[in-house]
Design an enzyme around this catalytic site. Structure first.
Site, PDB file in Angstrom:
ATOM      1  N   TYR A 115      84.818  36.907  26.203  1.00 11.13           N
ATOM      2  CA  TYR A 115      84.016  37.410  24.993  1.00 11.13           C
ATOM      3  C   TYR A 115      83.527  36.208  24.091  1.00 11.13           C
ATOM      4  CZ  TYR A 115      85.698  42.153  26.232  1.00 11.13           C
ATOM      5  OH  TYR A 115      85.883  43.168  26.835  1.00 11.13           O
ATOM      6  N   LYS A 160      95.422  36.267  36.084  1.00  8.77           N
ATOM      7  CA  LYS A 160      94.733  36.627  37.061  1.00  8.77           C
ATOM      8  C   LYS A 160      94.814  35.060  37.601  1.00  8.77           C
ATOM      9  CE  LYS A 160      92.919  39.250  40.082  1.00  8.77           C
ATOM     10  NZ  LYS A 160      93.735  40.415  40.991  1.00  8.77           N
ATOM     11  N   ASP A 191      96.134  42.904  37.238  1.00  8.40           N
ATOM     12  CA  ASP A 191      95.970  44.460  37.913  1.00  8.40           C
ATOM     13  C   ASP A 191      97.124  45.115  38.361  1.00  8.40           C
ATOM     14  OD1 ASP A 191      96.238  42.243  39.730  1.00  8.40           O
ATOM     15  OD2 ASP A 191      94.551  42.768  41.003  1.00  8.40           O
ATOM     16  N   ASP A 215      91.785  43.922  26.636  1.00 10.92           N
ATOM     17  CA  ASP A 215      90.933  45.034  26.220  1.00 10.92           C
ATOM     18  C   ASP A 215      91.144  46.273  27.052  1.00 10.92           C
ATOM     19  OD1 ASP A 215      88.961  46.523  24.809  1.00 10.92           O
ATOM     20  OD2 ASP A 215      87.361  45.472  25.328  1.00 10.92           O
ATOM     21  N   ASP A 219      93.374  50.113  26.551  1.00 10.17           N
ATOM     22  CA  ASP A 219      92.835  51.390  26.832  1.00 10.17           C
ATOM     23  C   ASP A 219      93.638  52.041  27.969  1.00 10.17           C
ATOM     24  OD1 ASP A 219      91.033  50.710  25.026  1.00 10.17           O
ATOM     25  OD2 ASP A 219      89.174  51.555  25.955  1.00 10.17           O
TER      26      ASP A 219
END
Ligand code: NAI
Ligand code: MG
Length: 323
Positions: A115, A160, A191, A215, A219
């Site tokens: 971002y 990752k 993941d 982010d 969620d």
């Protein structure tokens, strides 16, 4: 005098933030509130979603209570939330996932990563640069260690690094910081970590990760505690602090009076806690618990209560707790 800037924003932000503000005013009659109009609604009127004056108003506050703003899918529209986070350097995004026996704190780097806003489009391809800096990684790792020390003293470093070089960099800085700070840590690929958080939430205390992974992880983790209507967040920098529900403006339910106000009210709890009133924060959480226990629950969590009914019940419960 403690001054609180209040940004209702767009959509359900305008429905849930007044309730959160009432909760703050009830606990702290000495707080001074001032509204700041920011968002897509403002852009439609003035072609500016957030002006330099608005940023100056936010800078003046001791804390900011923020609803949500709509980001329309227009190529030339800059995300207001990202702009504010950058301007105020709100580098730590704290997202507690609590309830149903779950107690996890997601610490998301909030100013760089995918971002960073370094992106461009060409005719047949588009490119977004994922910038990870030593300064950015170190300060978020320090913040996560500080929080872990106040909690159950364990840090999980979500990454990752098996695929992405910038994540090797991020992970190694987090490891080094955790070792310096003496915080026990584990590392996990984001993941597999996301799945494991859903299956074994009791294994986790504080999880630190880069911007977009945090982010998405938060969620997903909302699934454990009743969805997005339940999740608050804090955006903390060295000089400023902004508190907002994790959810957005929810145009699909805006104006219907059915939004869950709990995420916004919990954000108010994080705000008072940040300003030093931890017992006030605990009382807000208790009022939310009592309201749910009394069956006053909004539709997203299987009840029939409206936003106004749930808000009034939380205020009433809090009033009783303060007596
Ligand atoms: P969203 O969080 O607004 O909604 C996702 C889903 O969750 C929707 O079905 C919505 O009805 C439901 N939901 C969200 N909050 C709820 C609540 N309090 N009570 C009951 N149900 C709730 O995310 P979405 O749809 O991806 O984005 C909508 C707009 O919000 C977009 O313009 C997006 O850019 C913006 N947004 C703004 C954020 C911010 O201001 N910090 C954060 C996320 C999205
Ligand atoms: Mg999100």
């Amino acid at each position: 005098m403690t001054s609180i800037a209040v940004v209702e924003g767009d959509g359900i932000g305008q429905e849930v933030i007044p309730i959160a503000q009432n909760v703050l005013a009830l606990l702290h009659p000495e707080y001074e509130f001032y509204p700041v109009e920011i968002g897509y609604g403002k852009w439609r009127k003035t072609r500016e979603a957030c002006t330099a004056d608005d940023i100056a108003l936010l800078r003046d506050a001791d804390a900011i209570l923020f609803g949500a703003v709509t980001t329309p899918p227009a190529a030339d529209y800059r995300s207001v939330v990202l702009h504010i986070r950058k301007e105020l350097d709100l580098y730590a995004n704290l997202r507690p996932v609590q309830g149903n026996g779950v107690d996890i704190m997601i610490v998301r780097e909030n100013t760089e990563g995918l971002y960073s806003g370094i992106e461009w489009q060409e005719k047949d391809r588009a490119c977004t640069l994922r910038l990870i800096t030593r300064k950015g990684s170190e300060r978020i790792a320090r913040a996560a260690c500080r929080i872990a020390r106040e909690r159950r003293n364990h840090l999980t470093i979500g990454n990752k690094a098996n695929v992405i070089k910038s994540d090797v960099f991020f992970r190694d800085i987090c490891i080094q910081t955790a070792e310096e700070e003496g915080i026990p840590y584990t590392t996990a690929f984001i993941d597999a970590l996301t799945l494991d958080v859903l299956m074994h939430p009791e294994r986790y205390d504080v999880i630190v990760t880069t911007n977009i992974f945090g982010d998405i992880l938060s969620d997903a983790a909302a699934y454990l505690v009743g969805g997005l209507g339940m999740l608050p967040s804090a955006n903390i920098g060295d000089g400023h602090a902004l508190f907002e529900p994790v959810h957005g403006s929810a145009p699909d339910i805006a104006g219907q009076g059915i939004a869950n106000p709990v995420a916004a009210v919990r954000s108010a709890a994080m705000l008072v806690s940040h300003l030093g009133d931890t017992s006030g924060a605990a009382r807000i959480e208790e009022a939310i618990r009592l309201t749910a226990e009394a069956g006053i629950i909004t539709r997203d969590n299987g009840g029939t209560a409206t936003t106004a009914e749930a808000g009034a019940a939380i205020i009433a419960a809090l009033t009783r707790l303060l007596d």
